[in-house]
Scaffold this active site. Sequence first.
Site, short mmCIF file in Angstrom:
data_model
loop_
_atom_site.label_atom_id
_atom_site.label_comp_id
_atom_site.label_asym_id
_atom_site.label_seq_id
_atom_site.Cartn_x
_atom_site.Cartn_y
_atom_site.Cartn_z
N CYS A 252 -28.89 7.60 21.60
CA CYS A 252 -28.63 6.87 22.85
C CYS A 252 -29.27 5.48 22.74
CB CYS A 252 -29.22 7.65 24.03
SG CYS A 252 -29.03 6.77 25.58
N LYS B 128 -26.36 13.76 15.94
CA LYS B 128 -25.48 12.70 16.45
C LYS B 128 -26.10 11.34 16.15
CE LYS B 128 -22.84 11.18 20.46
NZ LYS B 128 -22.38 11.54 21.80
N LYS C 194 -23.79 17.59 28.38
CA LYS C 194 -24.54 16.35 28.61
C LYS C 194 -25.98 16.57 28.13
CE LYS C 194 -25.46 12.44 30.90
NZ LYS C 194 -25.16 11.18 30.26
C1 LIG Z 1 -21.40 7.35 30.91
C2 LIG Z 1 -21.68 7.88 29.53
C3 LIG Z 1 -22.72 8.77 29.34
C4 LIG Z 1 -23.00 9.26 28.06
N1 LIG Z 1 -24.01 10.16 27.91
C5 LIG Z 1 -24.27 10.68 26.67
C6 LIG Z 1 -25.26 11.69 26.52
O1 LIG Z 1 -25.91 12.15 27.46
N2 LIG Z 1 -25.48 12.14 25.26
C7 LIG Z 1 -24.79 11.69 24.17
O2 LIG Z 1 -25.01 12.16 23.06
N3 LIG Z 1 -23.83 10.74 24.32
C8 LIG Z 1 -23.56 10.24 25.54
N4 LIG Z 1 -22.54 9.32 25.69
C9 LIG Z 1 -21.79 8.86 24.50
C10 LIG Z 1 -20.49 9.64 24.30
O3 LIG Z 1 -20.73 11.02 24.12
C11 LIG Z 1 -19.71 9.11 23.08
O4 LIG Z 1 -20.51 9.27 21.93
C12 LIG Z 1 -19.33 7.65 23.22
O5 LIG Z 1 -18.98 7.34 24.55
C13 LIG Z 1 -18.18 7.26 22.29
O6 LIG Z 1 -17.02 8.02 22.54
P1 LIG Z 1 -15.78 7.50 23.46
O7 LIG Z 1 -15.35 6.18 22.92
O8 LIG Z 1 -14.76 8.58 23.37
O9 LIG Z 1 -16.35 7.36 24.84
C14 LIG Z 1 -22.23 8.83 26.95
C15 LIG Z 1 -21.17 7.95 27.17
C16 LIG Z 1 -20.88 7.48 28.44
C17 LIG Z 1 -19.71 6.56 28.65
#
Ligand SMILES: Cc1cc2nc3c(=O)[nH]c(=O)nc-3n(C[C@H](O)[C@H](O)[C@H](O)COP(=O)(O)O)c2cc1C
Length: 404
Positions: free
Chosen positions: A139, A177, A47
Amino acid sequence: MTSNRLAIGFAGLQFKNPFLLSSAPPAMDARHILRAARVGWGGAVIKTVTEEPTVDPRTRLGALRTGSKLIGMNNIELLSREPLTTWTEDWIPKIKAEAPDDFVLVASIMSSPEPEGWTSLAETFSQTGVDAIEINVSCPHGSPEKHMGAFIGQDPTLVEQVTRAAKKGTDLPLFVKLTPNVTDIVPIAQAAVKGGADALSAINTIESLIGIDVETATPLPIAYGMNRKEQLSTYGGFCGPAVRPVGLRVVSQIAKAFPDTPISGIGGIDSWTSAVEYLMVGSRTLQICTAVMWHGFSIIRTIIDGMTKFMERKGYETIEELVGLALPKITTWTALSKLPPVVAKVINEKCTGCKNCVIACADGGYVAIQMRDGVAVINREKCDGCGLCAVVCGAEAIEFVHTR
Ligand SMILES: Cc1cc2nc3c(=O)[nH]c(=O)nc-3n(C[C@H](O)[C@H](O)[C@H](O)COP(=O)(O)O)c2cc1C
Protein backbone atom coordinates in the site's frame (compact mmCIF):
# COMPACT_ATOMS: atom_id res chain seq x y z
CA MET A 1 -21.63 -19.54 -17.49
CA THR A 2 -18.27 -20.96 -16.43
CA SER A 3 -16.64 -23.77 -18.33
CA ASN A 4 -13.75 -26.11 -17.59
CA ARG A 5 -11.81 -24.29 -20.25
CA LEU A 6 -11.32 -21.45 -17.72
CA ALA A 7 -10.23 -23.64 -14.78
CA ILE A 8 -6.66 -23.24 -13.58
CA GLY A 9 -4.43 -24.47 -10.77
CA PHE A 10 -2.59 -21.83 -8.78
CA ALA A 11 -0.16 -22.38 -5.89
CA GLY A 12 -1.82 -25.69 -5.04
CA LEU A 13 -5.36 -24.26 -5.27
CA GLN A 14 -7.91 -25.04 -7.94
CA PHE A 15 -9.85 -22.09 -9.47
CA LYS A 16 -12.98 -22.55 -11.60
CA ASN A 17 -11.92 -19.40 -13.44
CA PRO A 18 -8.89 -17.15 -12.94
CA PHE A 19 -10.82 -14.08 -11.72
CA LEU A 20 -10.68 -12.81 -8.13
CA LEU A 21 -11.84 -9.61 -6.54
CA SER A 22 -8.62 -7.92 -5.43
CA SER A 23 -8.28 -6.69 -1.87
CA ALA A 24 -10.26 -3.43 -2.06
CA PRO A 25 -13.78 -1.98 -1.45
CA PRO A 26 -15.62 -4.64 -3.53
CA ALA A 27 -14.25 -7.16 -0.98
CA MET A 28 -14.96 -4.99 2.07
CA ASP A 29 -17.36 -7.39 3.84
CA ALA A 30 -19.20 -10.71 3.63
CA ARG A 31 -22.21 -9.21 1.86
CA HIS A 32 -20.12 -7.85 -1.04
CA ILE A 33 -18.03 -11.00 -1.40
CA LEU A 34 -21.07 -13.29 -1.36
CA ARG A 35 -22.75 -11.22 -4.09
CA ALA A 36 -19.60 -11.56 -6.20
CA ALA A 37 -19.46 -15.30 -5.55
CA ARG A 38 -23.04 -15.65 -6.79
CA VAL A 39 -22.38 -13.94 -10.13
CA GLY A 40 -19.48 -16.23 -10.99
CA TRP A 41 -16.22 -14.82 -9.61
CA GLY A 42 -13.58 -17.51 -9.05
CA GLY A 43 -12.53 -16.04 -5.71
CA ALA A 44 -11.84 -12.96 -3.63
CA VAL A 45 -9.03 -11.46 -1.59
CA ILE A 46 -10.58 -9.78 1.44
CA LYS A 47 -9.91 -6.09 2.14
CA THR A 48 -6.58 -5.98 3.99
CA VAL A 49 -6.87 -6.53 7.73
CA THR A 50 -4.40 -5.35 10.34
CA GLU A 51 -4.36 -5.29 14.14
CA GLU A 52 -6.32 -2.01 14.36
CA PRO A 53 -9.34 -1.10 12.19
CA THR A 54 -8.90 1.86 9.86
CA VAL A 55 -10.59 5.26 10.07
CA ASP A 56 -10.43 6.85 6.59
CA PRO A 57 -10.43 10.47 5.38
CA ARG A 58 -13.34 11.74 3.26
CA THR A 59 -13.36 12.20 0.34
CA ARG A 60 -10.75 9.64 -0.64
CA LEU A 61 -11.20 8.84 -4.35
CA GLY A 62 -10.10 11.00 -7.29
CA ALA A 63 -10.65 10.64 -11.05
CA LEU A 64 -8.31 10.94 -14.02
CA ARG A 65 -10.25 11.88 -17.14
CA THR A 66 -9.21 12.68 -20.66
CA GLY A 67 -12.09 14.76 -22.02
CA SER A 68 -15.06 13.08 -20.40
CA LYS A 69 -13.57 9.58 -20.52
CA LEU A 70 -12.59 8.10 -17.16
CA ILE A 71 -9.23 6.34 -17.47
CA GLY A 72 -7.86 6.12 -13.94
CA MET A 73 -8.55 6.68 -10.27
CA ASN A 74 -6.54 7.26 -7.15
CA ASN A 75 -7.40 6.62 -3.53
CA ILE A 76 -6.19 7.60 -0.11
CA GLU A 77 -8.08 4.80 1.60
CA LEU A 78 -6.36 2.43 3.99
CA LEU A 79 -7.40 -0.96 5.28
CA SER A 80 -10.47 -2.77 6.63
CA ARG A 81 -12.62 -0.60 8.86
CA GLU A 82 -13.90 -3.54 10.88
CA PRO A 83 -12.08 -5.18 13.78
CA LEU A 84 -10.13 -8.30 12.89
CA THR A 85 -12.55 -10.46 14.89
CA THR A 86 -15.47 -9.45 12.66
CA TRP A 87 -13.61 -11.15 9.83
CA THR A 88 -12.35 -14.17 11.75
CA GLU A 89 -15.49 -14.93 13.78
CA ASP A 90 -18.30 -13.71 11.57
CA TRP A 91 -17.62 -12.83 7.92
CA ILE A 92 -15.12 -15.52 6.86
CA PRO A 93 -17.16 -18.40 8.35
CA LYS A 94 -20.29 -16.91 6.72
CA ILE A 95 -18.63 -16.62 3.30
CA LYS A 96 -17.24 -20.14 3.52
CA ALA A 97 -20.65 -21.49 4.52
CA GLU A 98 -22.69 -19.65 1.87
CA ALA A 99 -20.41 -19.27 -1.18
CA PRO A 100 -20.12 -22.10 -3.70
CA ASP A 101 -17.59 -24.74 -2.59
CA ASP A 102 -15.28 -23.90 -5.48
CA PHE A 103 -15.08 -20.18 -4.56
CA VAL A 104 -11.53 -19.42 -3.35
CA LEU A 105 -11.22 -17.06 -0.38
CA VAL A 106 -7.91 -15.36 0.40
CA ALA A 107 -7.19 -13.35 3.56
CA SER A 108 -5.08 -10.19 3.09
CA ILE A 109 -3.02 -9.16 6.10
CA MET A 110 -0.66 -6.30 6.98
CA SER A 111 1.57 -5.62 9.95
CA SER A 112 4.68 -3.66 10.95
CA PRO A 113 8.19 -4.86 10.04
CA GLU A 114 8.36 -6.78 13.34
CA PRO A 115 8.05 -10.48 12.45
CA GLU A 116 5.74 -11.40 15.36
CA GLY A 117 2.74 -9.50 13.97
CA TRP A 118 2.93 -11.31 10.62
CA THR A 119 3.26 -14.74 12.19
CA SER A 120 0.38 -14.05 14.53
CA LEU A 121 -1.96 -12.68 11.84
CA ALA A 122 -1.13 -15.54 9.46
CA GLU A 123 -1.78 -18.03 12.24
CA THR A 124 -5.08 -16.41 13.24
CA PHE A 125 -6.45 -16.30 9.68
CA SER A 126 -5.27 -19.82 8.88
CA GLN A 127 -7.70 -21.10 11.50
CA THR A 128 -10.71 -19.42 9.89
CA GLY A 129 -11.15 -21.64 6.84
CA VAL A 130 -9.64 -19.30 4.22
CA ASP A 131 -7.85 -21.01 1.34
CA ALA A 132 -4.74 -18.81 1.21
CA ILE A 133 -3.08 -15.78 2.77
CA GLU A 134 -1.91 -12.70 0.85
CA ILE A 135 0.50 -10.36 2.61
CA ASN A 136 0.17 -6.68 1.74
CA VAL A 137 3.63 -5.07 1.62
CA SER A 138 2.55 -2.65 -1.06
CA CYS A 139 0.00 0.00 0.00
CA PRO A 140 1.69 3.27 -1.13
CA HIS A 141 -0.11 5.78 1.08
CA GLY A 142 -0.68 6.13 4.81
CA SER A 143 0.87 2.78 5.65
CA PRO A 144 4.48 3.76 4.74
CA GLU A 145 4.23 6.64 7.24
CA LYS A 146 3.72 3.92 9.85
CA HIS A 147 6.56 1.80 8.40
CA MET A 148 4.04 -0.62 6.89
CA GLY A 149 2.83 -1.37 3.33
CA ALA A 150 5.17 -0.09 0.62
CA PHE A 151 7.73 0.92 3.27
CA ILE A 152 8.34 -2.82 3.66
CA GLY A 153 7.74 -3.62 -0.01
CA GLN A 154 10.51 -1.28 -1.15
CA ASP A 155 13.16 -3.00 0.95
CA PRO A 156 14.23 -6.54 -0.05
CA THR A 157 15.54 -7.33 3.45
CA LEU A 158 12.21 -6.45 5.06
CA VAL A 159 10.24 -8.27 2.35
CA GLU A 160 12.18 -11.46 2.97
CA GLN A 161 11.85 -11.04 6.74
CA VAL A 162 8.09 -10.52 6.83
CA THR A 163 7.40 -13.18 4.19
CA ARG A 164 9.34 -15.69 6.27
CA ALA A 165 7.49 -14.56 9.40
CA ALA A 166 4.07 -14.95 7.76
CA LYS A 167 5.07 -18.33 6.34
CA LYS A 168 5.94 -19.46 9.86
CA GLY A 169 2.34 -18.85 10.90
CA THR A 170 0.60 -20.80 8.12
CA ASP A 171 0.56 -23.98 6.10
CA LEU A 172 -1.72 -22.34 3.53
CA PRO A 173 -0.40 -20.99 0.21
CA LEU A 174 1.18 -17.59 0.85
CA PHE A 175 0.91 -14.82 -1.77
CA VAL A 176 3.06 -11.67 -1.49
CA LYS A 177 1.45 -8.58 -3.05
CA LEU A 178 4.15 -6.34 -4.51
CA THR A 179 4.37 -2.59 -4.99
CA PRO A 180 5.29 -1.15 -8.41
CA ASN A 181 6.82 1.86 -6.60
CA VAL A 182 10.38 0.55 -6.91
CA THR A 183 13.12 1.04 -9.48
CA ASP A 184 13.67 -2.68 -10.05
CA ILE A 185 10.97 -5.22 -9.15
CA VAL A 186 13.21 -8.28 -9.54
CA PRO A 187 15.23 -8.03 -6.27
CA ILE A 188 11.99 -7.42 -4.37
CA ALA A 189 10.29 -10.44 -5.95
CA GLN A 190 13.42 -12.48 -5.30
CA ALA A 191 13.30 -11.55 -1.60
CA ALA A 192 9.67 -12.70 -1.41
CA VAL A 193 10.51 -16.01 -3.10
CA LYS A 194 13.51 -16.46 -0.79
CA GLY A 195 11.29 -15.77 2.21
CA GLY A 196 8.98 -18.60 1.15
CA ALA A 197 6.28 -16.98 -1.04
CA ASP A 198 4.19 -19.56 -2.88
CA ALA A 199 2.89 -16.91 -5.29
CA LEU A 200 3.32 -13.24 -6.14
CA SER A 201 0.50 -10.75 -6.71
CA ALA A 202 1.26 -7.60 -8.71
CA ILE A 203 0.59 -4.75 -8.82
CA ASN A 204 -0.77 -2.71 -5.96
CA THR A 205 -1.48 0.94 -6.76
CA ILE A 206 1.09 3.46 -8.05
CA GLU A 207 1.92 6.41 -5.81
CA SER A 208 0.31 9.46 -7.38
CA LEU A 209 -1.12 12.96 -7.16
CA ILE A 210 -4.29 12.67 -9.24
CA GLY A 211 -4.84 16.37 -9.92
CA ILE A 212 -5.52 19.88 -8.68
CA ASP A 213 -8.81 21.77 -8.53
CA VAL A 214 -7.44 24.82 -10.33
CA GLU A 215 -10.27 27.12 -9.21
CA THR A 216 -9.22 26.76 -5.59
CA ALA A 217 -5.62 25.49 -5.99
CA THR A 218 -6.60 22.42 -3.95
CA PRO A 219 -5.08 19.00 -4.57
CA LEU A 220 -7.48 16.11 -5.23
CA PRO A 221 -9.18 14.17 -3.80
CA ILE A 222 -10.24 16.94 -1.41
CA ALA A 223 -10.05 15.82 2.22
CA TYR A 224 -9.90 17.82 5.44
CA GLY A 225 -7.21 18.76 7.96
CA MET A 226 -7.51 18.07 11.65
CA ASN A 227 -9.59 21.23 12.24
CA ARG A 228 -12.18 19.65 9.84
CA LYS A 229 -12.35 22.90 7.86
CA GLU A 230 -9.07 23.27 5.97
CA GLN A 231 -9.17 21.45 2.61
CA LEU A 232 -6.09 19.28 2.17
CA SER A 233 -5.05 16.13 0.35
CA THR A 234 -2.14 13.71 0.18
CA TYR A 235 -0.39 11.36 -2.25
CA GLY A 236 -2.52 8.32 -3.08
CA GLY A 237 -2.55 5.07 -5.02
CA PHE A 238 -3.31 5.17 -8.77
CA CYS A 239 -5.28 2.34 -10.40
CA GLY A 240 -7.63 1.54 -13.30
CA PRO A 241 -7.02 1.16 -17.06
CA ALA A 242 -4.27 3.81 -17.12
CA VAL A 243 -1.98 1.68 -14.90
CA ARG A 244 -2.20 -1.43 -17.09
CA PRO A 245 1.11 -0.75 -18.92
CA VAL A 246 2.92 -0.65 -15.57
CA GLY A 247 1.18 -3.82 -14.37
CA LEU A 248 2.01 -5.69 -17.57
CA ARG A 249 5.63 -4.59 -17.37
CA VAL A 250 6.00 -5.64 -13.73
CA VAL A 251 4.26 -9.02 -14.21
CA SER A 252 6.33 -9.82 -17.30
CA GLN A 253 9.58 -8.95 -15.51
CA ILE A 254 8.71 -11.19 -12.56
CA ALA A 255 7.51 -14.00 -14.82
CA LYS A 256 10.75 -13.94 -16.79
CA ALA A 257 12.90 -13.91 -13.65
CA PHE A 258 10.89 -16.52 -11.68
CA PRO A 259 9.21 -18.87 -14.17
CA ASP A 260 8.33 -21.38 -11.44
CA THR A 261 6.50 -18.91 -9.18
CA PRO A 262 2.79 -18.44 -9.96
CA ILE A 263 1.70 -14.82 -10.46
CA SER A 264 -1.66 -13.20 -9.84
CA GLY A 265 -1.82 -10.28 -12.28
CA ILE A 266 -3.47 -7.02 -11.19
CA GLY A 267 -3.77 -3.50 -12.59
CA GLY A 268 -6.35 -2.06 -14.94
CA ILE A 269 -8.02 -5.30 -16.03
CA ASP A 270 -11.44 -4.27 -17.37
CA SER A 271 -12.14 -6.52 -20.36
CA TRP A 272 -11.43 -9.99 -21.73
CA THR A 273 -8.63 -8.55 -23.86
CA SER A 274 -6.83 -6.97 -20.92
CA ALA A 275 -7.29 -10.23 -18.98
CA VAL A 276 -5.73 -12.21 -21.83
CA GLU A 277 -2.87 -9.71 -21.99
CA TYR A 278 -2.07 -10.36 -18.33
CA LEU A 279 -2.18 -14.13 -18.91
CA MET A 280 0.10 -13.83 -21.91
CA VAL A 281 2.77 -12.02 -19.85
CA GLY A 282 2.78 -14.79 -17.27
CA SER A 283 -0.16 -14.38 -14.85
CA ARG A 284 -2.10 -17.53 -13.92
CA THR A 285 -4.85 -15.77 -11.96
CA LEU A 286 -6.18 -12.22 -12.30
CA GLN A 287 -7.40 -9.76 -9.69
CA ILE A 288 -9.71 -6.83 -10.38
CA CYS A 289 -10.73 -3.78 -8.31
CA THR A 290 -11.41 -0.59 -10.29
CA ALA A 291 -13.48 -2.16 -13.08
CA VAL A 292 -15.80 -3.59 -10.41
CA MET A 293 -15.97 -0.25 -8.58
CA TRP A 294 -16.95 1.44 -11.85
CA HIS A 295 -19.16 -1.22 -13.47
CA GLY A 296 -20.27 -3.68 -10.76
CA PHE A 297 -19.70 -7.38 -10.07
CA SER A 298 -21.57 -8.46 -13.20
CA ILE A 299 -18.69 -7.27 -15.41
CA ILE A 300 -17.32 -10.77 -14.80
CA ARG A 301 -20.02 -12.17 -17.10
CA THR A 302 -18.89 -10.04 -20.03
CA ILE A 303 -15.22 -10.81 -19.38
CA ILE A 304 -15.77 -14.58 -19.07
CA ASP A 305 -18.00 -14.63 -22.13
CA GLY A 306 -15.44 -12.71 -24.22
CA MET A 307 -12.53 -14.81 -23.02
CA THR A 308 -14.38 -18.08 -23.68
CA LYS A 309 -15.29 -16.99 -27.22
CA PHE A 310 -11.68 -15.90 -27.84
CA MET A 311 -10.35 -19.26 -26.65
CA GLU A 312 -12.86 -21.16 -28.79
CA ARG A 313 -12.03 -19.04 -31.85
CA LYS A 314 -8.28 -19.53 -31.39
CA GLY A 315 -8.50 -23.20 -30.38
CA TYR A 316 -7.11 -22.80 -26.84
CA GLU A 317 -8.40 -25.66 -24.69
CA THR A 318 -7.11 -24.38 -21.34
CA ILE A 319 -6.05 -21.13 -19.67
CA GLU A 320 -2.70 -22.80 -19.07
CA GLU A 321 -1.96 -22.59 -22.80
CA LEU A 322 -2.16 -18.79 -22.67
CA VAL A 323 0.12 -18.29 -19.68
CA GLY A 324 3.36 -16.58 -20.72
CA LEU A 325 2.69 -16.89 -24.47
CA ALA A 326 4.04 -13.38 -25.18
CA LEU A 327 7.06 -13.60 -22.88
CA PRO A 328 9.58 -15.00 -25.41
CA LYS A 329 8.80 -12.00 -27.63
CA ILE A 330 9.80 -9.45 -24.96
CA THR A 331 13.50 -8.76 -25.42
CA THR A 332 15.97 -5.95 -24.74
CA TRP A 333 16.10 -2.74 -26.77
CA THR A 334 19.63 -3.66 -27.84
CA ALA A 335 18.37 -6.92 -29.36
CA LEU A 336 15.96 -5.07 -31.69
CA SER A 337 16.90 -4.32 -35.30
CA LYS A 338 17.25 -0.56 -35.71
CA LEU A 339 16.24 -0.51 -39.36
CA PRO A 340 13.02 -2.47 -39.47
CA PRO A 341 11.88 -2.41 -43.05
CA VAL A 342 8.31 -1.29 -42.44
CA VAL A 343 6.26 1.68 -43.59
CA ALA A 344 2.70 2.73 -42.87
CA LYS A 345 -0.11 1.78 -45.22
CA VAL A 346 -3.63 3.19 -45.11
CA ILE A 347 -6.52 0.73 -45.38
CA ASN A 348 -8.61 2.96 -47.66
CA GLU A 349 -11.98 1.41 -46.82
CA LYS A 350 -11.46 2.16 -43.12
CA CYS A 351 -10.04 5.71 -43.44
CA THR A 352 -12.62 8.28 -42.26
CA GLY A 353 -10.67 11.26 -43.60
CA CYS A 354 -10.39 12.79 -40.12
CA LYS A 355 -6.80 14.04 -40.77
CA ASN A 356 -5.57 13.05 -37.29
CA CYS A 357 -2.64 11.22 -38.86
CA VAL A 358 -1.81 14.08 -41.23
CA ILE A 359 -1.57 16.58 -38.37
CA ALA A 360 0.37 14.23 -36.11
CA CYS A 361 2.83 13.24 -38.82
CA ALA A 362 3.33 16.88 -39.90
CA ASP A 363 4.17 18.19 -36.42
CA GLY A 364 5.28 15.13 -34.44
CA GLY A 365 6.59 12.91 -37.21
CA TYR A 366 8.27 12.92 -40.63
CA VAL A 367 5.75 14.92 -42.75
CA ALA A 368 4.89 11.80 -44.71
CA ILE A 369 1.07 11.92 -44.95
CA GLN A 370 -1.23 14.00 -47.15
CA MET A 371 -4.95 13.92 -47.89
CA ARG A 372 -6.01 12.93 -51.39
CA ASP A 373 -9.68 12.57 -52.37
CA GLY A 374 -10.70 12.48 -48.68
CA VAL A 375 -8.31 9.64 -47.79
CA ALA A 376 -4.88 9.75 -46.10
CA VAL A 377 -2.01 8.81 -48.40
CA ILE A 378 1.44 7.80 -47.15
CA ASN A 379 4.64 8.94 -48.85
CA ARG A 380 6.69 5.75 -48.53
CA GLU A 381 9.98 7.57 -49.14
CA LYS A 382 9.42 9.89 -46.20
CA CYS A 383 7.67 7.46 -43.83
CA ASP A 384 9.95 6.42 -40.96
CA GLY A 385 7.72 3.57 -39.72
CA CYS A 386 7.55 5.18 -36.24
CA GLY A 387 3.91 4.23 -35.59
CA LEU A 388 2.53 7.66 -34.60
CA CYS A 389 -0.16 7.65 -37.29
CA ALA A 390 -1.57 4.37 -35.97
CA VAL A 391 -1.51 5.76 -32.41
CA VAL A 392 -3.74 8.71 -33.34
CA CYS A 393 -5.96 6.86 -35.81
CA GLY A 394 -9.35 6.21 -34.25
CA ALA A 395 -10.49 3.93 -37.07
CA GLU A 396 -7.72 1.29 -37.03
CA ALA A 397 -7.12 2.28 -40.65
CA ILE A 398 -3.34 1.99 -40.61
CA GLU A 399 -1.18 -1.10 -40.85
CA PHE A 400 2.55 -1.57 -41.35
CA VAL A 401 3.97 -3.40 -44.31
CA HIS A 402 7.45 -4.58 -45.15
CA THR A 403 9.25 -2.56 -47.80
CA ARG A 404 11.48 -5.49 -48.73
C1 LIG B 1 -10.18 2.34 -2.89
C2 LIG B 1 -9.14 1.26 -2.99
C3 LIG B 1 -8.76 0.56 -1.86
C4 LIG B 1 -7.79 -0.44 -1.93
N1 LIG B 1 -7.47 -1.14 -0.81
C5 LIG B 1 -6.54 -2.13 -0.88
C6 LIG B 1 -6.27 -2.93 0.27
O1 LIG B 1 -6.85 -2.79 1.35
N2 LIG B 1 -5.32 -3.89 0.14
C7 LIG B 1 -4.66 -4.12 -1.03
O2 LIG B 1 -3.83 -5.02 -1.10
N3 LIG B 1 -4.92 -3.38 -2.13
C8 LIG B 1 -5.85 -2.40 -2.08
N4 LIG B 1 -6.16 -1.69 -3.21
C9 LIG B 1 -5.44 -1.97 -4.47
C10 LIG B 1 -6.21 -2.94 -5.37
O3 LIG B 1 -6.43 -4.18 -4.74
C11 LIG B 1 -5.45 -3.18 -6.70
O4 LIG B 1 -4.19 -3.75 -6.40
C12 LIG B 1 -5.24 -1.91 -7.49
O5 LIG B 1 -6.37 -1.06 -7.39
C13 LIG B 1 -4.95 -2.19 -8.97
O6 LIG B 1 -6.00 -2.90 -9.58
P1 LIG B 1 -7.17 -2.20 -10.47
O7 LIG B 1 -6.50 -1.38 -11.52
O8 LIG B 1 -7.99 -3.33 -10.98
O9 LIG B 1 -7.93 -1.33 -9.51
C14 LIG B 1 -7.15 -0.71 -3.16
C15 LIG B 1 -7.55 0.00 -4.30
C16 LIG B 1 -8.54 0.96 -4.23
C17 LIG B 1 -8.96 1.69 -5.48
